[in-house]
Design a protein around this motif. Structure first.
Motif, PDB file in Angstrom:
ATOM      1  N   GLU A 899       0.832  -1.199   0.000  1.00 20.01           N
ATOM      2  CA  GLU A 899       0.000   0.000   0.000  1.00 20.01           C
ATOM      3  C   GLU A 899       0.866   1.247   0.000  1.00 20.01           C
ATOM      4  OE1 GLU A 899      -2.598  -0.199   3.320  1.00 20.01           O
ATOM      5  OE2 GLU A 899      -4.028  -1.529   2.332  1.00 20.01           O
ATOM      6  N   ALA A 900       0.351   2.292  -0.630  1.00 18.19           N
ATOM      7  CA  ALA A 900       1.041   3.577  -0.636  1.00 18.19           C
ATOM      8  C   ALA A 900       0.806   4.282   0.698  1.00 18.19           C
ATOM      9  CB  ALA A 900       0.533   4.446  -1.782  1.00 18.19           C
ATOM     10  N   PRO A 901       1.777   5.062   1.172  1.00 20.52           N
ATOM     11  CA  PRO A 901       1.557   5.820   2.416  1.00 20.52           C
ATOM     12  C   PRO A 901       0.418   6.805   2.237  1.00 20.52           C
ATOM     13  CG  PRO A 901       3.564   6.548   1.303  1.00 20.52           C
ATOM     14  CD  PRO A 901       3.105   5.317   0.589  1.00 20.52           C
ATOM     15  N   PRO A 902      -0.422   7.001   3.255  1.00 21.95           N
ATOM     16  CA  PRO A 902      -1.634   7.818   3.074  1.00 21.95           C
ATOM     17  C   PRO A 902      -1.369   9.276   2.765  1.00 21.95           C
ATOM     18  CG  PRO A 902      -1.317   7.220   5.386  1.00 21.95           C
ATOM     19  CD  PRO A 902      -0.323   6.435   4.613  1.00 21.95           C
ATOM     20  N   ASP A 903      -0.264   9.837   3.267  1.00 18.02           N
ATOM     21  CA  ASP A 903      -0.003  11.262   3.059  1.00 18.02           C
ATOM     22  C   ASP A 903       1.343  11.509   2.408  1.00 18.02           C
ATOM     23  OD1 ASP A 903      -2.384  12.483   4.178  1.00 18.02           O
ATOM     24  OD2 ASP A 903      -1.699  11.687   6.098  1.00 18.02           O
ATOM     25  N   GLY A 904       1.808  10.548   1.620  1.00 15.02           N
ATOM     26  CA  GLY A 904       3.075  10.710   0.931  1.00 15.02           C
ATOM     27  C   GLY A 904       2.904  11.257  -0.473  1.00 15.02           C
ATOM     28  N   HIS A 905       4.018  11.401  -1.176  1.00 20.38           N
ATOM     29  CA  HIS A 905       3.966  11.798  -2.583  1.00 20.38           C
ATOM     30  C   HIS A 905       3.283  10.698  -3.379  1.00 20.38           C
ATOM     31  CE1 HIS A 905       6.747  15.240  -2.126  1.00 20.38           C
ATOM     32  NE2 HIS A 905       7.359  14.477  -1.220  1.00 20.38           N
ATOM     33  N   PHE A 906       2.526  11.087  -4.389  1.00 18.49           N
ATOM     34  CA  PHE A 906       1.847  10.068  -5.177  1.00 18.49           C
ATOM     35  C   PHE A 906       1.942  10.318  -6.683  1.00 18.49           C
ATOM     36  CE2 PHE A 906      -1.419  13.150  -3.840  1.00 18.49           C
ATOM     37  CZ  PHE A 906      -1.871  13.594  -5.080  1.00 18.49           C
ATOM     38  N   ARG A 907       2.583  11.382  -7.114  1.00 18.75           N
ATOM     39  CA  ARG A 907       2.732  11.646  -8.542  1.00 18.75           C
ATOM     40  C   ARG A 907       4.092  11.143  -9.012  1.00 18.75           C
ATOM     41  NH1 ARG A 907      -1.301  15.014 -10.390  1.00 18.75           N
ATOM     42  NH2 ARG A 907      -2.466  16.090  -8.742  1.00 18.75           N
ATOM     43  N   LEU A 908       4.066  10.225  -9.977  1.00 21.78           N
ATOM     44  CA  LEU A 908       5.293   9.681 -10.554  1.00 21.78           C
ATOM     45  C   LEU A 908       5.694  10.575 -11.719  1.00 21.78           C
ATOM     46  CD1 LEU A 908       7.388   7.411 -10.597  1.00 21.78           C
ATOM     47  CD2 LEU A 908       5.845   6.106 -12.058  1.00 21.78           C
ATOM     48  N   GLN A 909       6.756  11.350 -11.522  1.00 23.50           N
ATOM     49  CA  GLN A 909       7.191  12.344 -12.498  1.00 23.50           C
ATOM     50  C   GLN A 909       8.302  11.756 -13.349  1.00 23.50           C
ATOM     51  OE1 GLN A 909       5.922  15.651 -12.295  1.00 23.50           O
ATOM     52  NE2 GLN A 909       4.826  15.530 -10.365  1.00 23.50           N
ATOM     53  N   LEU A 910       7.977  11.377 -14.580  1.00 20.01           N
ATOM     54  CA  LEU A 910       8.937  10.812 -15.509  1.00 20.01           C
ATOM     55  C   LEU A 910       9.121  11.759 -16.684  1.00 20.01           C
ATOM     56  CD1 LEU A 910       7.594   7.137 -15.584  1.00 20.01           C
ATOM     57  CD2 LEU A 910       9.386   8.070 -14.117  1.00 20.01           C
ATOM     58  N   ASN A 911      10.347  11.818 -17.236  1.00 18.17           N
ATOM     59  CA  ASN A 911      10.569  12.715 -18.368  1.00 18.17           C
ATOM     60  C   ASN A 911      11.463  12.117 -19.446  1.00 18.17           C
ATOM     61  OD1 ASN A 911      13.098  12.878 -17.167  1.00 18.17           O
ATOM     62  ND2 ASN A 911      12.702  14.885 -16.246  1.00 18.17           N
ATOM     63  N   SER A 912      12.099  10.985 -19.184  1.00 16.66           N
ATOM     64  CA  SER A 912      12.952  10.386 -20.200  1.00 16.66           C
ATOM     65  C   SER A 912      12.127   9.488 -21.107  1.00 16.66           C
ATOM     66  CB  SER A 912      14.062   9.568 -19.543  1.00 16.66           C
ATOM     67  OG  SER A 912      13.551   8.341 -19.036  1.00 16.66           O
TER      68      SER A 912
END
Length: 1302
Positions: A899-912
């Motif tokens: 499970e993802a942490p409830p108040d963590g970062h959740f946007r996966l920022q990819l650019n390559s």
């Protein structure tokens, strides 16, 4: 729509450019703000010494103790900075104490206009914490994703140096902020009057910022006499825009449109609003959330009479009175079409008329809120003096949780207690005169809606009164006069036992409270915060930390979002999707996938783009021996007669398909071949003009383009099938109809050029002459094959890779593929960002690793196989990541899940770019084959990209790599040096190609019971012990398929029962009809589904398939269309213990009708039974005598599923290893013993005679028979070992797996 509103696009673009230019001209907003402040601007909760007071907390200062340090280290300490005026803050920076081991590693930032009523700053993805320092003197900067306008900043340390203390020096960056402010007291408004009687506009721009504690109130209103109006109002803490552009006299309010946006806007903090309208196109933006819509109606202009009102809707001629509740709060920077309304009001310009008392400074209410953070440990304890005049308590609360304790207090009489709590969304009051007595009342509904609710609890005489909001009061008789006690617990009780006897009835309260009053005395929360009154745990004081986790909603594909205090949930029922965010389609992507899953021909819903945006569509799957056809019908497949049409007035028929144009395009693209028949017969009706060749009839392709060819796979011009086959009746023409004869001619053709299919329209133009006539029929669209299923690439250099555009994986992504290799390791794919990344790789010969980082640190999921994966066989991998969870599935191995942490970062920022088969560093590249690589429902064309890439070749060698269906019904194709073989372990079928049905004949009282070694259960250990069966159950799914033949009623076909007396059963009722029973809860009635199919106990073979996903149950009988049913409530079959075919012994918590069917059992033939991945008939054949399968009565292996006349069987009645051949003879009575003895004597005599003749023959073949017996025994043991190995994996494959490879 895009082609219809270029002016709208231009308008918004110009506005955006103007806004950007304005920002660029006025923004150099990164100046230091703290370093220039006087020492009086710094405050703190405490300080350890004078040298560590807050005045030493400026960045890079070394005097004093080198920074601020609190008196004690806990999360209630804070450092506060007064910027002396409202500033625009764009970033902050921190240091530890100079030259020490004291620093802060993470902190929370609060902001406020007045030094109270604080709000937590959250970054772009909702994260409310900032990473701090790792040493004392390093500076860590944070640039804000969105600036804040505030005067006060408060730094709250959350974590600090493990070897030291809290130590902090800070800086803030930004610039001055100027605004024009107006304060509305709830009885006032500003009227902006036009220079003419009415104002008609096609473009409007309204912008403002506001803050309020009230959830209701009109901000903007304007209306005209013809019925036009625009209203912007707060309603239940949300912003609603009401717009009507139509003349009400002529259109009867058909142009009314309402849009709601935002949430929790009554938090006494600033919120920005921008409304942009051009004609009927409207953009509304509230804070960071925007919505575009097109207004209804026919008119483009907004006509407003006389004036536009801000703050309320005054009645004409009655200033100060309002039709709706007016706004109570502050507005700033209020602009209407470029006019600064508040500036005009301040300068008393004649265009502005003020109603009531409007002031130009923002007053702040004296209200403090507290936040209860934990559902187990939060509480506020308040000791108070006993009030002998009774009890009186009043407070307000808001929460998302459906359960939680609000108040517990001891009354003055001994152990008498009153408890107030939220229970299942209702307000529940209980009075406990003693430990053995209790009286209760409840009121309210859906109190977990996030709105403020007011509760009043008081005694009057001998009664206790409870009032919720504006509802009538409820009363409870006390029996005697009571006095207020001296102790009050709000929100919960201490977890440790206490002398006051406070215990949480369920959960502690998570939410906000304010305006607490006890015995008519308001509570001073400042005293509580300074430790001067009471005690508390896990509280935030002067902050309401509620947030709307459903804004924006992360539920995909129309899933409905609900939330609790700490997380959100998606209801996917009825969407056709499943998963934590409704990301995964419950349907297969193609008919070919259904064929691989063992389905027969019939109607199926397919989802060609899987988790992509396109919804599923219903098609007919025609599964022949050599091809699997997908058939899509349209609205008119009948033969149509046409007469009297000309080129000026042609006959036109539009075809509407059962799928949308986007779905059709996706289906055709993924298919190997598509075709569509055009039946065309004519009499004196030409397709082309014989003089100039101009078309007189034509059809339109899927894009609406005109086409004039009538057959073939190449888009030729003006030709029919007869010209392609060179058999036209007149070789001077390319079509039979162009001969223009009085007799009937035929130009029927088969269209097979994929890019033009399907036919969307047909036009007939030459049937107006005497005797002219045409008949046509456009057939359904037929497609076969899945060209992506075997789309593969071979990597034979470690430094080689394929590259594709960046993976769109910000919020959710799913990746699936097959691979085979002999290499011990290699990266399957990788995509990088500045800090974030995603990678799937073979990290060891038996381990697949899925690792990613969204800003919370790397997350690693490992799937370890008990056998090597580099065995040159196909293996399936599926990796998924969304804002709630991540998972990794490899073949039939247990699902790995976190499970993802409830108040963590959740946007996966990819650019390559997305690297497939290697990495950007060209290290640890993959050597082997990858096929069917799909990302977010889009299959990447590996073969096309491989053709232009060195070190990579298109396709993949191997017998199992072809496009044919070598193994059927979930059989697995396994490579051999000289060929392949089909492993049917996971299939309910057998034989060389897994096509032979496994059937058994049941007699009266017989049964097969499959015993689960570990119960089907919910996930317990999601990272280590989780099996794929657990994963199925977590999604509340069953897949059941079986065939049967019987004449008995009632009859039990199958039942699955759990240790909790839950069950699922398939029975035949007394009338022979099929019934599906589900019971998840003993307190509720079972769900019973009875399709109207008539009696199935007719001695014929019937096929049944049941698929459940959540509350949706799909049922198919024989070749009928899938029928959908809905359960009354969603549930799980938790901890399945037995799966039984035939007679059921013991009640097992079954209902009476099911129990009667179970008692009667089943007499007849059962064939190809599969429950998820369990195949009980095959288990019974391969595991005789084991504890895995229990067999009762007389059962015979048979091929009765294929033919009722074939009776060769295999007895399993005695559970022995020795088998009898043929039908088992029934027992006879002793009265027939003499006859039987004579028969036996005759048989013996004849046998002795014949024996002398054949003795020599038997002797010669004895050795050959013994050898065959040994081989048969070894083959049977091999099958048994394979099946037991599968069971040791806990029957782990998902029921919807497309194809199974190892």
């Amino acid at each position: 729509m895009g082609s219809q509103n270029p002016s709208w696009c231009f308008s918004i673009t110009v506005l955006s450019v103007f806004t950007s230019a304005l920002a660029a001209s006025s923004y150099n907003c990164d100046s230091p703000l703290v370093s220039v402040l006087p020492l009086a601007s710094f405050e703190s909760s405490s300080h350890s010494s004078e040298n560590h007071s807050p005045r030493f907390a400026k960045l890079n200062r070394r005097d004093g103790g080198g920074g601020w340090a609190p008196q004690r280290t806990d999360r209630s300490q804070w450092l506060q900075v007064d910027l002396r005026d409202r500033m625009e803050v764009t970033g902050v920076a921190t240091q530890g104490c100079y030259g020490s081991s004291d620093w802060v590693t993470s902190y929370m930032l609060l902001f406020s206009d007045m030094g109270k009523s604080w709000k937590q700053y959250r970054q772009e993805d909702g994260v409310g914490t900032f990473q701090g320092n790792t040493n004392a003197d390093g500076v860590v900067h944070h640039k804000f994703s969105h600036p804040i306008r505030t005067r006060f900043l408060r730094f709250v340390p959350l974590e600090w140096s493990p070897s030291g203390w809290v130590g902090l020096r800070v800086e803030a960056y930004g610039c001055t902020y100027k605004s024009d402010v107006a304060d509305f007291d709830g009885r006032s408004s500003l009227l902006y009057r036009f220079n003419q009687k009415s104002m008609s506009t096609v473009k409007d721009v309204i912008s403002l910022r506001f803050k309020s504690q009230q959830g209701e109130g009109v901000l903007v209103h304007g209306e005209g006499q013809r019925g036009d109006y625009i209203t912007l109002e707060l309603h239940q803490g949300k912003l609603a825009l009401h717009l009507n552009l139509d003349d009400a006299k002529h259109h009867s309010s058909s142009g009314h449109m309402s849009v709601t946006l935002g949430s929790l806007l009554d938090d006494q903090h600033w919120h920005s609003v921008l409304i942009e309208r051009f004609n009927r196109h409207v953009n509304i933006t509230v804070d960071k959330h925007a919505q575009h819509f097109r207004a209804k109606g026919n008119d483009d202009s907004l006509e407003v009479d006389y004036e536009l009102s801000f703050g309320g809707i005054p009645l004409p001629g009655k200033p100060g009175t309002f039709l709706r509740k007016n706004f109570h709060g502050c507005m700033e920077n209020l602009y209407y079409n470029g006019v600064n309304v508040i500036d005009l009001a301040k300068r008393r310009k004649p265009q502005i008329y003020s109603v009531g008392n409007v002031t130009f400074s923002c007053s702040e209410p004296q209200t403090m809120a507290i936040t209860f953070l934990s559902s187990s440990g939060s509480f506020l304890f308040l000791p108070m003096e006993t009030a002998f005049e009774g009890l009186s308590i009043r407070f307000q609360f808001r929460t998302w949780n459906r359960d939680g304790m609000l108040l517990s207090t001891l009354l003055a009489r001994g152990s008498e207690r009153v408890v107030l709590q939220i229970r299942n969304g209702h307000l529940h009051l209980s009075h406990h005169p003693s430990a053995m007595q209790k009286s209760e009342i409840s009121t309210g509904d859906r109190l977990s809606d996030g709105l403020w609710h007011t509760v009043t609890l008081s005694t009057r005489g001998l009664q206790l009164h409870l009032t919720l909001d504006n509802d009538p009061a409820l009363t409870m008789d006390l029996g005697d006069h009571v006095d207020s006690g001296s102790s009050f617990f709000f929100g919960g009780c201490p977890s440790a036992p206490n002398s006051l006897g406070c215990r949480n009835p369920t959960l502690a309260f998570q939410g906000c409270m304010r305006l607490i009053s006890i015995n008519n005395q308001p509570l001073d929360l400042f005293r509580v915060q300074r430790g001067m009154l009471g005690n508390y745990s896990e509280l935030q004081i002067d902050v309401c930390g509620i947030q709307d986790r459903c804004l924006p909603s992360f539920c995909e594909h129309g899933g409905r979002c609900s939330q609790s205090w700490s997380t959100f949930h998606c209801d996917c029922s009825g969407t056709g999707y499943t998963g934590a965010t409704c990301h995964n389609s419950i349907y297969e992507p193609s008919c070919e996938a259904y064929m691989h899953a063992g389905s027969a021909s019939g109607y199926f819903s397919i989802d060609p783009d899987g988790s992509g945006p396109l919804l599923s569509t219903l098609v007919y799957c025609n599964m022949t021996e050599d091809k699997v056809w997908t058939v899509v019908t349209h609205n008119n497949t009948e033969l149509i007669k046409v007469q009297g049409s000309t080129l000026q007035k042609p006959h036109v028929m539009r075809f509407n398909y059962s799928a949308s144009s986007e779905q059709l395009r996706s289906l055709v693209t993924m298919s190997e071949q598509c075709q569509q028949e055009v039946v065309y017969r004519c009499k004196k009706s030409r397709l082309f003009n014989t003089w100039d060749g101009a078309p007189m009839s034509w059809w339109a392709d899927r894009s609406g383009e005109r086409r004039t060819y009538w057959g073939g796979f190449l888009p030729g011009v003006q030709q029919c099938s007869c010209s392609l086959e060179e058999n036209c009746i007149d070789m001077n023409y390319f079509c039979n109809c162009d001969a223009d004869r009085d007799s009937w001619a035929n130009d029927t053709g088969l269209l097979s050029y994929k890019d033009h299919l399907p036919v969307s329209e047909i036009t007939i133009g030459d049937t107006n002459r005497t005797g002219s006539e045409a008949l046509y029929r456009i057939g359904a669209l037929h497609c076969y094959g899945d060209r992506f299923f075997w789309n593969a690439a071979s990597f034979y250099q470690e430094s080689s890779y394929l590259h594709f555009p960046t993976l769109q994986a910000e919020l959710s992504t799913d990746i699936s593929f097959y691979f085979k290799t002999t290499a011990p390791f290699g990266v399957f794919l990788e995509n990088l960002g500045v800090r974030d990344f995603l990678r799937v790789e073979l990290s060891s010969p038996s381990t697949v690793t899925f690792v990613f980082d969204v800003g919370n640190g790397p997350v690693v999921l490992l799937a370890k196989s008990p056998v090597p994966l580099n065995d040159k066989q196909w293996h399936y991998v599926r990796a998924e990541r969304n804002v709630k969870e991540a998972s990794l599935q490899v073949d039939q191995l247990p699902l790995r899940y976190t499970e993802a942490p409830p108040d963590g970062h959740f946007r996966l920022q990819l650019n390559s770019q997305l690297f497939v088969g290697g990495t950007a560093s060209r290290q640890r590249g993959f050597l082997g084959c990858i096929r069917a690589l799909t990302a977010n429902g889009i299959t990447l064309d590996l073969e096309e990209r491989a053709k232009m890439t060195p070190g990579v070749s298109a396709g993949c060698p191997g017998h199992c790599s072809g496009h044919g269906n070598l193994c059927h019904n979930r059989g697995r194709c396994v490579e051999r040096n000289g060929g392949y073989f089909c492993d049917c372990t996971y299939s309910a079928y057998g034989g060389p190609s897994c096509k032979n049905e496994v059937s058994m004949s049941f007699e009266g009282g017989s049964s097969v019971t499959y015993n689960f070694r570990e119960p089907f259960s919910s996930m317990i250990n999601r990272s280590i012990q989780t099996s794929a069966i657990y994963a199925q159950n977590r999604n509340s799914r069953e897949n059941v398929a079986l065939s049967f033949r019987t004449t008995q009623t009632p009859a039990m076909l199958l039942t699955a029962s759990t240790v909790y007396q839950q069950y699922m059963a398939i029975i035949l009722a007394r009338n022979g009809s099929l019934q599906i029973w589900y019971r998840f809860n003993r307190e509720r009635k079972p769900d019973v589904f009875m399709p109207a199919t008539g009696s199935l106990a007719n001695g014929q073979l019937h096929w049944v398939r049941v698929h459940r996903d959540g509350r949706d149950v799909y049922l198919q009988i024989d070749n009928d269309i899938n029928q959908k049913y809905s359960l009354t409530s969603e549930g799980d079959l938790n901890a399945i213990r037995f799966l039984t075919l035939g007679k059921v012994t013991g009640s097992l918590g079954l209902d009476e009708d099911v129990m009667q069917a179970g008692y009667r059992g089943f007499i007849g033939c059962l064939s190809s039974v599969q429950f998820n991945n369990v195949v009980p008939l095959k288990a019974a054949l391969l595991n005789q005598g084991s504890s895995l399968v229990s067999i009762r009565g007389r059962l015979f292996e048979s091929n009765c599923g294929a033919s009722a006349d074939m009776t060769t069987s295999h007895s399993l009645a005695d559970h022995s290893e020795k088998a009898e051949r043929g039908k088992e003879l029934p027992k006879t009575s002793q009265s027939d013993s003499a006859v039987i003895g004579g028969v036996i004597a005759a048989v013996v005599f004849i046998t002795l005679c014949v024996g002398a003749v054949v003795t020599r023959f038997l002797y010669q073949h004895r050795q050959a028979q013994q050898l065959a017996a040994v081989k048969e025994k070894e083959h049977r043991r091999a099958l048994e070992s394979a099946y037991r190995a599968e069971l040791d994996l806990q029957n782990s494959v998902r029921g919807t797996r497309k194809e199974y490879f190892i």
